[in-house]
Design an enzyme around this catalytic site. Structure first.
Site, mmCIF file in Angstrom:
data_model
loop_
_atom_site.group_PDB
_atom_site.id
_atom_site.type_symbol
_atom_site.label_atom_id
_atom_site.label_comp_id
_atom_site.label_asym_id
_atom_site.label_seq_id
_atom_site.Cartn_x
_atom_site.Cartn_y
_atom_site.Cartn_z
ATOM 1 N N GLY A 29 0.780 -1.237 0.000
ATOM 2 C CA GLY A 29 0.000 0.000 0.000
ATOM 3 C C GLY A 29 0.808 1.282 0.000
ATOM 4 O O GLY A 29 0.378 2.303 -0.532
ATOM 5 N N PHE A 60 -13.986 3.544 3.994
ATOM 6 C CA PHE A 60 -13.074 2.685 3.234
ATOM 7 C C PHE A 60 -12.676 3.370 1.933
ATOM 8 O O PHE A 60 -13.523 3.767 1.133
ATOM 9 C CB PHE A 60 -13.706 1.315 2.953
ATOM 10 C CG PHE A 60 -12.720 0.380 2.318
ATOM 11 C CD1 PHE A 60 -11.722 -0.224 3.067
ATOM 12 C CD2 PHE A 60 -12.766 0.140 0.950
ATOM 13 C CE1 PHE A 60 -10.779 -1.055 2.482
ATOM 14 C CE2 PHE A 60 -11.827 -0.701 0.342
ATOM 15 C CZ PHE A 60 -10.838 -1.293 1.122
ATOM 16 N N ARG A 64 -5.102 0.229 -6.690
ATOM 17 C CA ARG A 64 -3.837 0.816 -6.222
ATOM 18 C C ARG A 64 -3.263 1.842 -7.192
ATOM 19 O O ARG A 64 -2.555 2.754 -6.795
ATOM 20 C CB ARG A 64 -2.773 -0.275 -6.037
ATOM 21 C CG ARG A 64 -3.078 -1.275 -4.947
ATOM 22 C CD ARG A 64 -1.808 -2.070 -4.639
ATOM 23 N NE ARG A 64 -2.063 -3.301 -3.910
ATOM 24 C CZ ARG A 64 -2.167 -3.389 -2.590
ATOM 25 N NH1 ARG A 64 -2.071 -2.298 -1.849
ATOM 26 N NH2 ARG A 64 -2.366 -4.536 -1.994
ATOM 27 N N ASP A 70 -5.860 -0.469 -1.804
ATOM 28 C CA ASP A 70 -6.622 -1.388 -2.648
ATOM 29 C C ASP A 70 -7.903 -1.887 -1.990
ATOM 30 O O ASP A 70 -8.055 -1.864 -0.776
ATOM 31 C CB ASP A 70 -5.773 -2.613 -2.960
ATOM 32 C CG ASP A 70 -5.572 -3.497 -1.729
ATOM 33 O OD1 ASP A 70 -5.059 -2.995 -0.720
ATOM 34 O OD2 ASP A 70 -5.967 -4.687 -1.772
HETATM 35 P P1 IMP Z 1 -4.741 -1.482 10.712
HETATM 36 O O1 IMP Z 1 -3.860 -2.612 11.119
HETATM 37 O O2 IMP Z 1 -6.188 -1.715 11.054
HETATM 38 O O3 IMP Z 1 -4.258 -0.122 11.227
HETATM 39 O O4 IMP Z 1 -4.772 -1.448 9.142
HETATM 40 C C1 IMP Z 1 -3.690 -1.050 8.439
HETATM 41 C C2 IMP Z 1 -3.638 -1.590 7.031
HETATM 42 O O5 IMP Z 1 -4.922 -1.966 6.532
HETATM 43 C C3 IMP Z 1 -3.145 -0.498 6.126
HETATM 44 O O6 IMP Z 1 -1.748 -0.525 6.028
HETATM 45 C C4 IMP Z 1 -3.853 -0.787 4.834
HETATM 46 O O7 IMP Z 1 -3.067 -1.661 4.057
HETATM 47 C C5 IMP Z 1 -5.143 -1.456 5.233
HETATM 48 N N1 IMP Z 1 -6.257 -0.469 5.260
HETATM 49 C C6 IMP Z 1 -6.766 0.180 6.329
HETATM 50 N N2 IMP Z 1 -7.768 1.002 5.987
HETATM 51 C C7 IMP Z 1 -7.901 0.889 4.646
HETATM 52 C C8 IMP Z 1 -8.788 1.514 3.668
HETATM 53 O O8 IMP Z 1 -9.646 2.361 3.964
HETATM 54 N N3 IMP Z 1 -8.596 1.121 2.381
HETATM 55 C C9 IMP Z 1 -7.670 0.198 2.002
HETATM 56 N N4 IMP Z 1 -6.827 -0.385 2.869
HETATM 57 C C10 IMP Z 1 -6.944 -0.051 4.180
HETATM 58 MG MG MG Z 2 -0.620 -1.098 4.386
#
Ligand code: IMP
Ligand code: MG
Length: 179
Positions: A50, A157, A170, A164
């Site tokens: 990402g 989201f 992406r 993605d």
């Molecule tokens: P966390 O562990 O819940 O903080 O999520 C982090 C990871 O989830 C990020 O590095 C992203 O890859 C993915 N992610 C979180 N929110 C989104 C979103 O709104 N769209 C797409 N990917 C997301």
């Molecule tokens: Mg990520």
């Protein structure tokens, strides 16, 4: 900018490329200021996949000597965090005693950043800093300090600019939100 369809869902324009770039400019100024007088060479850690676009844009604006390495993690499935961070590709650089600047696309629940910080400290990092392009402040409930945050968004989201929905979206240069 138009509505886009990825798999079964529609997304609409949310943050323009111009706005993203302006936010990256601003965060780079802060990082440059904090690192300008340092003797050591920090290591930028791109969190694949990402963070690839953000890392590329940010790096071009950093004016101190730095190195780059990558790690690949995964915690999302569809539009939800699973809460379990999987390491798909590990560290390939010796980080003993070094200052590591994590470069993330987005911090949501924070599970990824917590796991990553732990992993880096266990691997011997001297100092860990966090730089994220986006933060969902209403969801983040962790103690890891987020040193540099380029933009904050509501709990929605999004896709584009590296982010993605099940691997699609992406490549878009603007950020889109689920309709
Ligand atoms: P966390 O562990 O819940 O903080 O999520 C982090 C990871 O989830 C990020 O590095 C992203 O890859 C993915 N992610 C979180 N929110 C989104 C979103 O709104 N769209 C797409 N990917 C997301
Ligand atoms: Mg990520």
């Amino acid at each position: 900018m138009n509505r886009i369809k990825l798999h079964d869902k529609y997304f609409v324009p949310f943050i323009s490329n111009e706005k993203i770039n302006a936010a990256i400019d601003a965060v780079a100024v802060k990082i440059n200021n904090d690192f300008k007088n340092r003797e050591d060479i920090p290591l930028l850690l791109c969190v694949l996949n990402g963070s690839i676009m953000f890392t590329g844009e940010l790096m071009q604006r950093l004016d101190f000597l730095c190195e780059l390495t990558s790690i690949r993690l995964s915690s999302y499935q569809g539009t939800q965090s699973t809460g379990v961070t999987k390491q798909i590709m590990g560290l390939s650089t010796d980080i003993t005693g070094r200052c590591v600047i994590i470069i993330e696309d987005i911090v949501d629940t924070g599970h990824t950043i917590v796991d990553l910080q732990k992993l880096l400290i266990e691997a011997g990092a001297g100092e860990v800093k966090v730089c994220t392009m986006l933060l969902k402040p209403s969801v983040y409930r962790q103690n890891v300090k987020l040193d540099y945050v380029a933009m904050e968004i509501d709990n929605r989201f999004i896709v584009g600019y590296g982010l993605d929905y099940d691997q699609l979206g992406r490549n878009f240069k603007d950020i889109y939100v689920l309709e």
